[in-house]
Design an enzyme around this catalytic site. Structure first.
Site, PDB file in Angstrom:
ATOM      1  CE  LYS A  11      39.739  29.829  41.511  1.00  0.00           C
ATOM      2  NZ  LYS A  11      40.672  28.845  42.033  1.00  0.00           N
ATOM      3  CG  ASN A  51      48.411  36.198  41.192  1.00  0.00           C
ATOM      4  OD1 ASN A  51      49.511  36.678  40.929  1.00  0.00           O
ATOM      5  ND2 ASN A  51      47.470  36.846  41.834  1.00  0.00           N
ATOM      6  CB  SER A 102      50.952  43.799  41.056  1.00  0.00           C
ATOM      7  OG  SER A 102      50.339  44.439  42.172  1.00  0.00           O
ATOM      8  CE  LYS A 126      50.907  40.204  41.500  1.00  0.00           C
ATOM      9  NZ  LYS A 126      49.860  39.302  41.741  1.00  0.00           N
ATOM     10  CG  HIS A 183      53.964  42.374  44.417  1.00  0.00           C
ATOM     11  ND1 HIS A 183      52.624  42.150  44.676  1.00  0.00           N
ATOM     12  CD2 HIS A 183      54.077  43.698  44.137  1.00  0.00           C
ATOM     13  CE1 HIS A 183      51.967  43.293  44.566  1.00  0.00           C
ATOM     14  NE2 HIS A 183      52.823  44.233  44.239  1.00  0.00           N
ATOM     15  CG  ASN A 184      50.628  38.758  45.362  1.00  0.00           C
ATOM     16  OD1 ASN A 184      51.097  39.696  44.705  1.00  0.00           O
ATOM     17  ND2 ASN A 184      49.540  38.108  44.992  1.00  0.00           N
ATOM     18  CD  GLU A 226      48.926  42.520  47.885  1.00  0.00           C
ATOM     19  OE1 GLU A 226      49.485  42.624  46.777  1.00  0.00           O
ATOM     20  OE2 GLU A 226      47.815  41.958  48.025  1.00  0.00           O
ATOM     21  CE1 TYR A 227      48.412  37.352  50.450  1.00  0.00           C
ATOM     22  CE2 TYR A 227      47.932  36.263  52.522  1.00  0.00           C
ATOM     23  CZ  TYR A 227      47.717  36.397  51.177  1.00  0.00           C
ATOM     24  OH  TYR A 227      46.794  35.594  50.550  1.00  0.00           O
ATOM     25  NE  ARG A 262      69.437  19.324  65.646  1.00  0.00           N
ATOM     26  CZ  ARG A 262      70.411  19.004  64.811  1.00  0.00           C
ATOM     27  NH1 ARG A 262      71.652  19.438  65.018  1.00  0.00           N
ATOM     28  NH2 ARG A 262      70.171  18.255  63.759  1.00  0.00           N
TER      29      ARG A 262
END
Lengths: 434, 434
Positions: free
Chosen positions: B35, B62, B88, B142, B145-146, B149-150, B405
């Site tokens: 983990k 991960n 993955s 990676k 990549h995730n 994916e989300y 501003r």
């Protein structure tokens, strides 16, 4: 400075840091207004050896709250008292009194309170200055203040863009429309200065100055920090996140010019603005502002819980009523609403907000729908509406996401009404195929 | 494991870590699948004293890329070689070969390459495994990549939600619609398993199992990390950010149920689905997928530049063609496009993407517009469209933001065509009032 104020008795000129420190009454209280980051640590390192136990350092810059947390502890280890104080008000606040969000050493704040509350903006007889909480709580609240400011400015810019692009209006005409909203629920400092900016003529050409301003928004980091910490905390901060995204896109003008020549969009049509469309735009602005404030208070509540800061959210709303950039009539409505700490609800569910959103949602939807069809980007108006609809969604499509996660990663899922984790061989078609 | 594989010669049972380490041939190569977080450091600390110079540690979990950066350096200081490898593929990948994204010590990777490329998924004779870059580059890729994916899963869920809510379709009918898209440009693993999940019947009741899954999406952090690092880098990562926000909202089901009873929405109307609306939905899905990939590759490019990782973006696209969760026909289009490193352009501007977006944008707009009117939240479809329209906007409304501003904070602005910073007293109305 001394030439103008040297006879008022409160200003001292010093040639060296040592002489400056020696000239102060003890316990000393020194306000630092230094660029956030290493420079603050540098000044602290320089001053600390010259100070005595009990002396007070006040960081009134835009420091990252976690740096302030660390500095409060470091100072305490040396017997010093550290106050991290968010200050909002800009140039005008420096003259009329800013909104102050002090956190850190409580005894130091109590000692400084008589002076600070006098310096701060006053609203209905109350000073816009009160102790927010220990550690970095004051700078956290200031950070979220700026995150809300990012979102609110972007929403105003999106409405301006629709008026300019879809309805073909010139800056002074857009100013007149905004001016028609300034006495109602949208009353706010940012709306007021939007009107100033849109009405300002260029001294050289006589045209609207805003049309000559380069359309690349800059940022100093507090909006980005707000968005990042919302993710870290696991709360929804999509309004600020979308506003930061819009600033990043705007800043890439060279790329935008190139993309404008390559990417296709809907045919441009300019449509006259009627009263109904004007009402829709004001509804959209109010609704998206409500979402930005609601997400901001949710984030402060979550951070307060995590750090055990015990921030009084209504006291924060009161602090923001005067002096600061996001001062707005809406804050009075927040003060009238049930306390977030008691209800556990986001602001949106409080009676006035719920009722206002029920009235504004139709115009808000029409505004986003029209801009979507016309190709005018409305990242914050649209993401705020997606948040509103997501929040009131009894049945979200996350059941499908959980099924997918279980199929590809055996992450498990819960069956409605059961607490036991489940896992399924989804590729098998189930009962009727057996 | 040993009972099944003990006679195959490659598996060794050890009672102690010492015996395990002693049993390996040198230079040793040990794959950790632990983990992410402190546990990884714990195992490294435990193993390091037992290893010899030149031995290799491979972290195939991960891990956060910045942890991997640190560990590569720490290991090198001890004479060890560290490889941080994103993997993955989930359950199926463990059997058929995953996509592997190794980074860190190059000589270690080269030594392991013959084994790793054999273990990896194969596409058209190429292994979905190649060296990504030094330090945390592999874990960064990676992570993104995730993030993609989300976003992609959330877009699929939004289309599913429209089909279910607006068109009143049941899960198996929705599966049939998705199945009609699986052989075209939308061809992808996530679409395939969506069809599985929607068709799966519950063994107990015979009904659609997906309807019994609790609609609270969980997350393990990589999507959030991706969104946060986009903000840190100053790139636009709104698709992943919006997807993470949707998961957070979904997870608060108790609050959603309460809000559903309080917050008003449009009257629900179920409309039959016709062929044109079906085409619009597939157009929206493809367009939003393109934006998610384009933002992801932009983020990898920015991180690569910051860390001097020199990541070959096409090699990354090639890695993702097999084994991994986001494998999709779209990746072949990316391989055919001009290299991002040369053009400096986001993927959207490459010929096939530009043309596809020109065709899909109309259906995408109609889909978002309809969902907006109907009260079905489409956070990723809508934010991706706002990104598309913001990118192709020749003239953004950021000129107004810069004016604001400068008025409240004297932050200055640039006049179009000039590099000199400007500051204006905006409250004064200018020429015509003098």
């Amino acid at each position: 400075m001394l030439e103008r104020h040297g006879d008022e008795g409160d200003f001292v000129a010093s040639d060296t840091v040592e002489a400056f420190i020696a000239s102060l009454k003890r316990p000393r209280a020194i306000i630092l207004m230094v660029k956030a980051g290493d420079a603050v640590d540098g000044v602290i390192d320089e001053l600390s050896p010259l100070l005595d136990p009990g002396d007070i350092l006040i960081d009134a810059g835009n420091s990252l709250f976690s740096d302030t947390d660390r500095r409060v502890g470091m100072a305490a280890a040396k017997g010093l008292r550290f106050v991290g104080m968010g200050v909002s008000g800009g140039e005008q606040g420096a003259l009329d009194g800013p909104s102050m969000m002090p956190g850190g050493d409580r005894s130091a704040y109590d000692q400084l309170a008589p002076i600070l509350t006098q310096m701060a903006a006053q609203v209905d007889g109350d000073a816009c200055c009160s102790y927010v909480g220990p550690g970095g709580a004051g700078h956290y609240v200031k950070m979220v203040h700026n995150g809300i400011e990012y979102a609110d400015m972007q929403v105003i810019a999106e409405i301006y863009d629709i008026l300019r692009t879809t309805h073909g209006l010139a800056a002074p005409d857009i100013a007149d429309i905004f001016a028609g909203w300034r006495d109602g629920d949208l009353s706010s400092y940012l709306l007021d200065i939007t009107i100033d900016v849109l009405r300002r003529r260029d001294d050289a050409t006589g045209g609207s100055l805003v049309d000559l301003v380069l359309d690349e928004a800059e940022q100093k980091g507090t909006g980005r920090w707000t968005a990042m910490d919302a993710f870290r905390l696991g709360v929804v901060g999509t309004s600020t996140a979308a506003a930061v995204g819009a600033r990043v896109l705007s800043a890439g003008k060279v790329l935008r010019l190139r993309a404008a020549g390559v990417l296709d969009g809907p045919a441009a049509t300019v449509r006259p603005l009627d009263a109904a469309a004007t009402d829709d735009l004001s509804a959209a602005l109010l609704a998206a502002r409500i979402v930005a404030f609601s997400q901001g208070f949710d984030q402060i509540a979550a951070a307060s819980k995590e750090h055990d800061w015990r921030i009084d959210l209504k006291a924060v709303a009161a602090l923001w009523r005067g002096g600061c950039i996001i001062r707005a009539r809406l804050l009075d409505r927040i003060l009238d609403a049930p306390a977030r700490e008691d209800s556990g609800d986001p602001l949106l569910l409080a009676p006035w907000f719920r009722d206002t959103l029920a009235q504004t949602q139709h115009g808000w939807r029409r505004t986003v729908g029209m801009a979507t069809a016309d190709g005018v980007p409305t990242p914050v108006l649209a993401s705020a509406l997606a948040y509103y609809d997501g929040l009131r969604q009894e049945r979200s499509p996350a059941n499908l996401i959980q099924g997918l996660r279980d199929e590809f990663g055996a992450h498990g899922y819960r069956r409605a009404g059961s607490d036991d984790p489940q896992h399924t061989d989804w590729a098998r078609s189930g009962t009727d195929a057996q």
